[in-house]
Design a protein around this motif. Structure first.
Motif, PDB file in Angstrom:
ATOM      1  N   TYR A 203       0.865  -1.172   0.000  1.00  0.00           N
ATOM      2  CA  TYR A 203       0.000   0.000   0.000  1.00  0.00           C
ATOM      3  C   TYR A 203       0.909   1.231   0.000  1.00  0.00           C
ATOM      4  CZ  TYR A 203      -3.801  -3.106   1.453  1.00  0.00           C
ATOM      5  OH  TYR A 203      -4.731  -4.124   1.512  1.00  0.00           O
ATOM      6  N   LEU A 204       0.797   2.046  -1.049  1.00  0.00           N
ATOM      7  CA  LEU A 204       1.558   3.305  -1.108  1.00  0.00           C
ATOM      8  C   LEU A 204       0.621   4.445  -0.719  1.00  0.00           C
ATOM      9  CD1 LEU A 204       3.834   3.213  -4.281  1.00  0.00           C
ATOM     10  CD2 LEU A 204       4.508   3.028  -1.888  1.00  0.00           C
ATOM     11  N   ILE A 205       1.007   5.179   0.306  1.00  0.00           N
ATOM     12  CA  ILE A 205       0.152   6.245   0.826  1.00  0.00           C
ATOM     13  C   ILE A 205       0.882   7.572   0.678  1.00  0.00           C
ATOM     14  CG2 ILE A 205      -1.010   7.132   2.870  1.00  0.00           C
ATOM     15  CD1 ILE A 205      -1.280   4.213   3.787  1.00  0.00           C
ATOM     16  N   HIS A 206       0.294   8.477  -0.112  1.00  0.00           N
ATOM     17  CA  HIS A 206       0.856   9.809  -0.331  1.00  0.00           C
ATOM     18  C   HIS A 206       0.113  10.792   0.576  1.00  0.00           C
ATOM     19  CE1 HIS A 206       2.904   8.965  -4.336  1.00  0.00           C
ATOM     20  NE2 HIS A 206       2.263   7.838  -4.067  1.00  0.00           N
ATOM     21  N   VAL A 207       0.848  11.597   1.321  1.00  0.00           N
ATOM     22  CA  VAL A 207       0.258  12.627   2.174  1.00  0.00           C
ATOM     23  C   VAL A 207       0.875  13.969   1.792  1.00  0.00           C
ATOM     24  CG1 VAL A 207      -0.177  13.419   4.513  1.00  0.00           C
ATOM     25  CG2 VAL A 207      -0.049  10.963   4.050  1.00  0.00           C
ATOM     26  N   VAL A 208       0.022  14.930   1.460  1.00  0.00           N
ATOM     27  CA  VAL A 208       0.468  16.264   1.048  1.00  0.00           C
ATOM     28  C   VAL A 208      -0.004  17.280   2.088  1.00  0.00           C
ATOM     29  CG1 VAL A 208       0.300  18.054  -0.729  1.00  0.00           C
ATOM     30  CG2 VAL A 208       0.405  15.640  -1.395  1.00  0.00           C
ATOM     31  N   ASN A 209       0.892  18.150   2.491  1.00  0.00           N
ATOM     32  CA  ASN A 209       0.574  19.212   3.433  1.00  0.00           C
ATOM     33  C   ASN A 209       0.075  20.423   2.645  1.00  0.00           C
ATOM     34  OD1 ASN A 209       0.448  21.167   5.384  1.00  0.00           O
ATOM     35  ND2 ASN A 209       2.588  21.025   6.015  1.00  0.00           N
ATOM     36  N   GLY A 210      -1.246  20.597   2.619  1.00  0.00           N
ATOM     37  CA  GLY A 210      -1.844  21.727   1.915  1.00  0.00           C
ATOM     38  C   GLY A 210      -2.468  22.728   2.854  1.00  0.00           C
ATOM     39  N   ILE A 211      -1.972  22.788   4.083  1.00  0.00           N
ATOM     40  CA  ILE A 211      -2.552  23.670   5.095  1.00  0.00           C
ATOM     41  C   ILE A 211      -2.164  25.118   4.798  1.00  0.00           C
ATOM     42  CG2 ILE A 211      -2.574  24.226   7.553  1.00  0.00           C
ATOM     43  CD1 ILE A 211      -1.886  21.279   8.075  1.00  0.00           C
ATOM     44  N   GLY A 212      -3.142  26.011   4.916  1.00  0.00           N
ATOM     45  CA  GLY A 212      -2.850  27.435   4.756  1.00  0.00           C
ATOM     46  C   GLY A 212      -3.690  28.078   3.679  1.00  0.00           C
ATOM     47  N   GLU A 213      -3.599  29.392   3.587  1.00  0.00           N
ATOM     48  CA  GLU A 213      -4.336  30.155   2.589  1.00  0.00           C
ATOM     49  C   GLU A 213      -3.736  29.924   1.204  1.00  0.00           C
ATOM     50  OE1 GLU A 213      -7.048  31.906   3.125  1.00  0.00           O
ATOM     51  OE2 GLU A 213      -7.035  31.501   5.286  1.00  0.00           O
ATOM     52  N   ARG A 214      -4.591  30.062   0.181  1.00  0.00           N
ATOM     53  CA  ARG A 214      -4.133  29.919  -1.194  1.00  0.00           C
ATOM     54  C   ARG A 214      -3.890  31.293  -1.812  1.00  0.00           C
ATOM     55  NH1 ARG A 214      -4.042  25.589   0.839  1.00  0.00           N
ATOM     56  NH2 ARG A 214      -4.560  23.585  -0.125  1.00  0.00           N
ATOM     57  N   PRO A 215      -2.859  31.468  -2.657  1.00  0.00           N
ATOM     58  CA  PRO A 215      -1.839  30.459  -2.961  1.00  0.00           C
ATOM     59  C   PRO A 215      -0.852  30.298  -1.808  1.00  0.00           C
ATOM     60  CG  PRO A 215      -1.296  32.499  -4.057  1.00  0.00           C
ATOM     61  CD  PRO A 215      -2.631  32.725  -3.408  1.00  0.00           C
ATOM     62  N   LEU A 216      -0.363  29.062  -1.623  1.00  0.00           N
ATOM     63  CA  LEU A 216       0.560  28.800  -0.533  1.00  0.00           C
ATOM     64  C   LEU A 216       1.877  29.546  -0.765  1.00  0.00           C
ATOM     65  CD1 LEU A 216       0.044  24.959  -0.015  1.00  0.00           C
ATOM     66  CD2 LEU A 216      -0.723  26.801   1.488  1.00  0.00           C
ATOM     67  N   GLN A 217       2.264  30.355   0.197  1.00  0.00           N
ATOM     68  CA  GLN A 217       3.510  31.098   0.096  1.00  0.00           C
ATOM     69  C   GLN A 217       4.666  30.349   0.753  1.00  0.00           C
ATOM     70  OE1 GLN A 217       3.658  33.951  -1.671  1.00  0.00           O
ATOM     71  NE2 GLN A 217       1.503  33.627  -2.131  1.00  0.00           N
ATOM     72  N   GLY A 218       4.324  29.493   1.677  1.00  0.00           N
ATOM     73  CA  GLY A 218       5.321  28.698   2.387  1.00  0.00           C
ATOM     74  C   GLY A 218       4.617  27.568   3.100  1.00  0.00           C
ATOM     75  N   VAL A 219       5.363  26.576   3.483  1.00  0.00           N
ATOM     76  CA  VAL A 219       4.779  25.405   4.123  1.00  0.00           C
ATOM     77  C   VAL A 219       5.374  25.241   5.509  1.00  0.00           C
ATOM     78  CG1 VAL A 219       4.466  22.906   4.010  1.00  0.00           C
ATOM     79  CG2 VAL A 219       4.415  24.258   1.916  1.00  0.00           C
ATOM     80  N   ALA A 220       4.514  25.132   6.513  1.00  0.00           N
ATOM     81  CA  ALA A 220       4.956  24.888   7.882  1.00  0.00           C
ATOM     82  C   ALA A 220       4.755  23.419   8.196  1.00  0.00           C
ATOM     83  CB  ALA A 220       4.170  25.758   8.849  1.00  0.00           C
ATOM     84  N   ALA A 221       5.770  22.780   8.737  1.00  0.00           N
ATOM     85  CA  ALA A 221       5.679  21.364   9.083  1.00  0.00           C
ATOM     86  C   ALA A 221       4.582  21.146  10.126  1.00  0.00           C
ATOM     87  CB  ALA A 221       7.015  20.854   9.596  1.00  0.00           C
ATOM     88  N   VAL A 222       3.867  20.046   9.990  1.00  0.00           N
ATOM     89  CA  VAL A 222       2.792  19.724  10.922  1.00  0.00           C
ATOM     90  C   VAL A 222       3.129  18.412  11.623  1.00  0.00           C
ATOM     91  CG1 VAL A 222       1.459  18.612   9.072  1.00  0.00           C
ATOM     92  CG2 VAL A 222       0.305  19.312  11.148  1.00  0.00           C
ATOM     93  N   SER A 223       2.896  18.381  12.927  1.00  0.00           N
ATOM     94  CA  SER A 223       3.203  17.197  13.728  1.00  0.00           C
ATOM     95  C   SER A 223       1.928  16.620  14.318  1.00  0.00           C
ATOM     96  CB  SER A 223       4.174  17.566  14.864  1.00  0.00           C
ATOM     97  OG  SER A 223       5.373  18.088  14.357  1.00  0.00           O
ATOM     98  N   GLY A 224       2.050  15.409  14.845  1.00  0.00           N
ATOM     99  CA  GLY A 224       0.918  14.780  15.520  1.00  0.00           C
ATOM    100  C   GLY A 224      -0.125  14.193  14.603  1.00  0.00           C
ATOM    101  N   VAL A 225       0.219  13.969  13.329  1.00  0.00           N
ATOM    102  CA  VAL A 225      -0.736  13.383  12.377  1.00  0.00           C
ATOM    103  C   VAL A 225      -0.758  11.863  12.564  1.00  0.00           C
ATOM    104  CG1 VAL A 225      -1.313  13.075   9.943  1.00  0.00           C
ATOM    105  CG2 VAL A 225      -0.321  15.239  10.742  1.00  0.00           C
ATOM    106  N   VAL A 226      -1.957  11.308  12.666  1.00  0.00           N
ATOM    107  CA  VAL A 226      -2.108   9.873  12.881  1.00  0.00           C
ATOM    108  C   VAL A 226      -2.777   9.247  11.660  1.00  0.00           C
ATOM    109  CG1 VAL A 226      -3.172   8.080  14.310  1.00  0.00           C
ATOM    110  CG2 VAL A 226      -2.250  10.144  15.375  1.00  0.00           C
ATOM    111  N   LEU A 227      -2.173   8.207  11.144  1.00  0.00           N
ATOM    112  CA  LEU A 227      -2.685   7.461   9.985  1.00  0.00           C
ATOM    113  C   LEU A 227      -3.277   6.147  10.465  1.00  0.00           C
ATOM    114  CD1 LEU A 227      -2.786   6.960   6.820  1.00  0.00           C
ATOM    115  CD2 LEU A 227      -0.577   5.821   7.129  1.00  0.00           C
ATOM    116  N   THR A 228      -4.522   5.868  10.072  1.00  0.00           N
ATOM    117  CA  THR A 228      -5.170   4.604  10.411  1.00  0.00           C
ATOM    118  C   THR A 228      -5.529   3.888   9.116  1.00  0.00           C
ATOM    119  OG1 THR A 228      -6.102   5.569  12.422  1.00  0.00           O
ATOM    120  CG2 THR A 228      -7.065   3.505  11.655  1.00  0.00           C
TER     121      THR A 228
END
Length: 276
Positions: A203-228
């Motif tokens: 199983y290949l699972i792709h996760v993209v961080n798209g958090i924030g207003e558009r258009p994205l000017q920068g990406v902040a790392a996010v922690s505590g994400v749980v995959l089930t």
């Protein structure tokens, strides 16, 4: 999905679908309600939108009386009553609602999925924009989305709501209603995007961080994400493909739970299971 013309509807045709959606305002050809009822009785899932006029479908949906059309609802909300659905769709409790609906009474045994939160006051009474929904009671007595066995009744036109506004919470709610508990789920901030690919025992699972207003000017790392991930097979390993690091996993009955490392922009995870 596929659009099926009424002249093509028969039991064999419907049997190839998991869900059949009947949009608001549809006038049936002779025999169509019987085919839809047979589809439901054989385990198919049916979504009815707006006013349901056919008596047989009304009985299957648990509708007790004639539905009464509402005034035009402005600055109203759907309150999602099902906590599991909220989590599956990554929703806040209130989802914006606009347009006309149908006040409907349902029989016992029907499960309210979402109820109406009307505006505190009409637009002409509070100026512009209208006041947000802040009623003191926990929920309004009128259900707007109701489940009975493998049928869903939406007492408003969801397709018109999406066509007019189409905000992300509308799409997520509809997706959760039709898919229920997904085989894979992310718990984390809104804006994470997930895709899953399955081939042989991987199983290949792709996760993209798209958090924030558009258009994205920068990406902040996010922690505590749980995959089930719902799995029947035992897991051999779980690996971050970019770093080749093994992921710590928690194996529970029928599922695999992984707390992902901090996510910057895009990561791909390979879950390898033992071949049957």
């Amino acid at each position: 999905y596929e659009i099926v013309l009424q002249r093509s509807v028969n039991a064999e045709r419907l049997a190839s679908f998991q869900w059949v959606v009947v949009p608001q305002g549809m006038e049936f050809y002779e025999g169509i309600p019987d085919a839809l009822a047979a589809f439901v009785q054989q385990g198919g899932h049916l979504l009815l939108e707006g006013r349901v006029q056919d008596e047989r479908l009304r009985a299957l949906a648990g509708i007790l009386e004639e539905q009464q059309e509402s005034e035009y609802l402005t600055a109203s909300y759907l309150r999602v009553e099902n906590e599991t659905l909220q989590q599956a769709a990554n929703l806040v409790e209130l989802v914006p609602l606009s347009g006309r609906g149908y006040y409907t009474r349902f029989s016992e045994g029907c499960l309210p999925v979402a109820s109406l939160v009307p505006p505190f006051a009409p637009p002409e009474g509070v100026g512009s924009p209208p006041e947000r929904a802040i009623l003191p009671q926990v929920q309004h007595r009128w259900p707007m989305i109701v489940q009975r066995n493998n049928m869903l009744t939406l007492t408003f036109s969801f397709h018109e709501l999406i066509e007019k506004f189409g905000i992300p919470s509308h799409y997520r709610l509809l997706d959760a209603l039709l898919t229920g508990q997904r085989p894979v789920r992310l718990q984390g901030p809104a804006g994470l995007q997930l895709s899953i690919f399955h081939k042989e025992n991987h199983y290949l699972i792709h996760v993209v961080n798209g958090i924030g207003e558009r258009p994205l000017q920068g990406v902040a790392a996010v922690s505590g994400v749980v995959l089930t991930l719902a799995l029947k097979e035992p897991v051999e390993r779980a690996v971050d493909l970019f770093t080749q690091r093994e992921l710590p996993v928690c194996k529970q009955i029928g599922k695999l739970v992984i707390e992902l490392p901090p996510l910057a922009s895009w990561q791909v995870y390979d879950i390898c299971v033992k071949e049957g």
